[in-house]
Enzyme design. Structure first.
Site: not given
Ligand code: F0G
Length: 459
Positions: A72, A124-125, A215, A217, A258, A450
């Site tokens: 833990y 990102f969304d 960010d 990823a 990613k 979406h």
């Molecule tokens: N930032 C970026 C640039 C992303 O592309 C994503 C996720 C996230 C943050 C959030 O990360 O999914 O681990 O919570 N992108 C995926 C996509 C879902 O399909 O582009 P997460």
């Protein structure tokens, strides 16, 4: 004769995928309310919904999983992850989280308050979701060139430094918790940000005394593009470039699904011990104790190995050349997409592919459905559905670009699959004149609609 390019790995395990008939797919997509997220994966032949968490781990990662320490607190796996983050990325402090958006949640719960402004390049969304949910503003300062899909420039993900400086000048300092630099810029088409631009953003952040969050990823793909496209970096290793990129950041949020090539996991890392400490409570409340956050020990081990593998040139070259290969097939058929090919995906220019579908009927979604019907290929809409409604006026937002993203999972499909994708798109493109109607919304949620939207075909 020059040897042709080949993958830098071989295959040890396979997963069967299923073909289906057009009649079956017509039934399934109708049952899924024309929302590609609602399809069962067994109803999909080639799944390009996302490159997130869908990659294939290596033998090294799988064997690291067996050595996971599930304690833990203070697990060896936590320290493996900590060492990788320090050595490869240069951050001293971090909190593990179950994925990228959880890292955003931990960070933004600490630093965002109502009325704040967070400038950046095409948030990102989920990032935008977290910001708008807290009644703050995600201010897009991406360069205008990013909206011209046919313009071929090397760093189309860049921040427009003039727009950023204007935002920093016009907004009171206490209303800007940080600037968000997304590398690569997913929403603009997996387009990279140059080191010069990273330096420019960092200089503005220092000038106006605000924090810079990356960010991250797809940070490794970004570094690959810097190495292969930016003068002065051709002889540096990807790992050296990664270190330099992050030397300018105060905070990084990471979706490890990613570029760390794991199926689940994320983290938020800090240069400041104080900010790390301030964020800990939100990690403990929402994710888990600070030495595991949302992750199991085995997953932290796989992530540590993945960070190392994901920043190796040979792996990145294989990956990005596959995306480029798909782009070159689309070129052969004259299908327009966001140029040049992105790091993780091809973003098909749906407005140009389906010129007869009105924007109110969701052009990119219509293309996504057509491609699914054609060959069981699942992409994802990056258009008006995703752009959602204006949080204040509640009017639909119609973005400049209507894109269908075809995200390529890492180390998962072969170039034969790329050939099938290209031909399927060509078949849709060939009958574009006859596709004149799209879809209407019959149910939507007030935020991030979406994912769960329900649609009906317009007859
Ligand atoms: N930032 C970026 C640039 C992303 O592309 C994503 C996720 C996230 C943050 C959030 O990360 O999914 O681990 O919570 N992108 C995926 C996509 C879902 O399909 O582009 P997460």
């Amino acid at each position: 004769m020059e040897l042709p390019f080949a993958e830098s790995y071989r295959i040890k395990m396979v997963e069967n995928i299923k073909k289906s008939t057009r009649e079956e797919r017509e039934q399934w997509i109708k049952e899924a309310k024309y929302n590609l997220f609602f399809l069962k994966s067994d109803q999909v032949f080639i799944d390009l919904l996302t490159d997130s968490g869908t990659g294939a781990m290596s033998d090294q990662q799988w064997s690291a999983m067996m050595l996971g320490d599930e304690s833990y607190a203070g697990a060896r796996s936590y320290y493996n992850m900590k060492n990788a983050i320090k050595e490869i990325l240069g951050f001293d402090y971090f909190l593990p989280t179950h994925q990228g958006r959880a890292a955003e949640n931990v960070l933004y719960s600490t630093i965002i308050k109502e009325g704040d402004v967070l400038p950046g390049n095409s948030h990102f969304d989920t990032t935008k979701g977290h910001i708008e949910f807290r009644r703050a503003v995600a201010l897009d300062c991406t360069i205008d060139e990013a909206a011209d899909t046919q313009l071929e420039i090397p760093f189309k993900g860049n921040v427009d430094l003039k727009k950023l400086e204007k935002a920093l000048q016009e907004t009171p300092r206490e209303k800007i918790p940080c600037v968000i630099l997304t590398v690569t810029n997913n929403t603009a088409g997996g387009q990279p940000v140059s080191m010069e631009n990273v330096r420019g953003v960092s200089a503005l952040c220092k000038k106006y005394n605000v924090l810079l969050q990356m960010d991250s990823a797809r940070f490794a793909e970004n570094a690959y593009f810097i190495k292969t496209r930016e003068k002065g970096y051709e002889n540096k290793t990807v790992k050296e470039i990664v270190k330099e990129m992050f030397s300018y950041a105060d905070i990084m949020t990471m979706s490890s699904k990613k570029d760390a090539i794991v199926n689940m996991g994320g983290f938020v890392a800090f240069k400041s011990e104080e900010l790390w400490k301030n964020c800990q409570k939100f990690c403990i409340m929402n994710e888990g104790f600070v030495t595991y956050g949302g992750m199991s020990g085995r997953d932290m081990n796989a992530l540590a190995v993945g960070l190392d593998e994901g920043t190796e040139f040979d792996y990145l070259e294989t990956r990005i050349k596959q995306v480029e290969y798909l782009g070159s097939k689309l070129d052969e058929y004259g299908i327009p997409y966001q140029r040049p090919a992105g790091g993780h995906a091809i973003f098909v220019d749906a407005k140009q592919v389906l010129p007869n579908v009105p924007k109110e009927e969701f052009i990119a979604q219509t293309l996504g459905i057509e491609l699914y019907l054609e060959a069981g290929i699942r992409g994802v809409e990056v258009g008006a559905l995703l752009a959602d409604r204006d949080p204040v006026t509640r009017e639909n937002r119609y973005p400049k670009l209507e894109l269908l993203r075809l995200a390529i999972p890492r180390r998962t499909y072969t170039n034969n699959h790329m050939d099938v994708i290209a031909v399927a798109l060509k078949n849709v493109y060939d009958r574009r004149e006859s596709i004149t109607k799209g879809y209407k919304i019959i149910h939507e949620e007030p935020i991030m609609r979406h994912f769960t939207v329900e649609l009906e075909a317009i007859l």
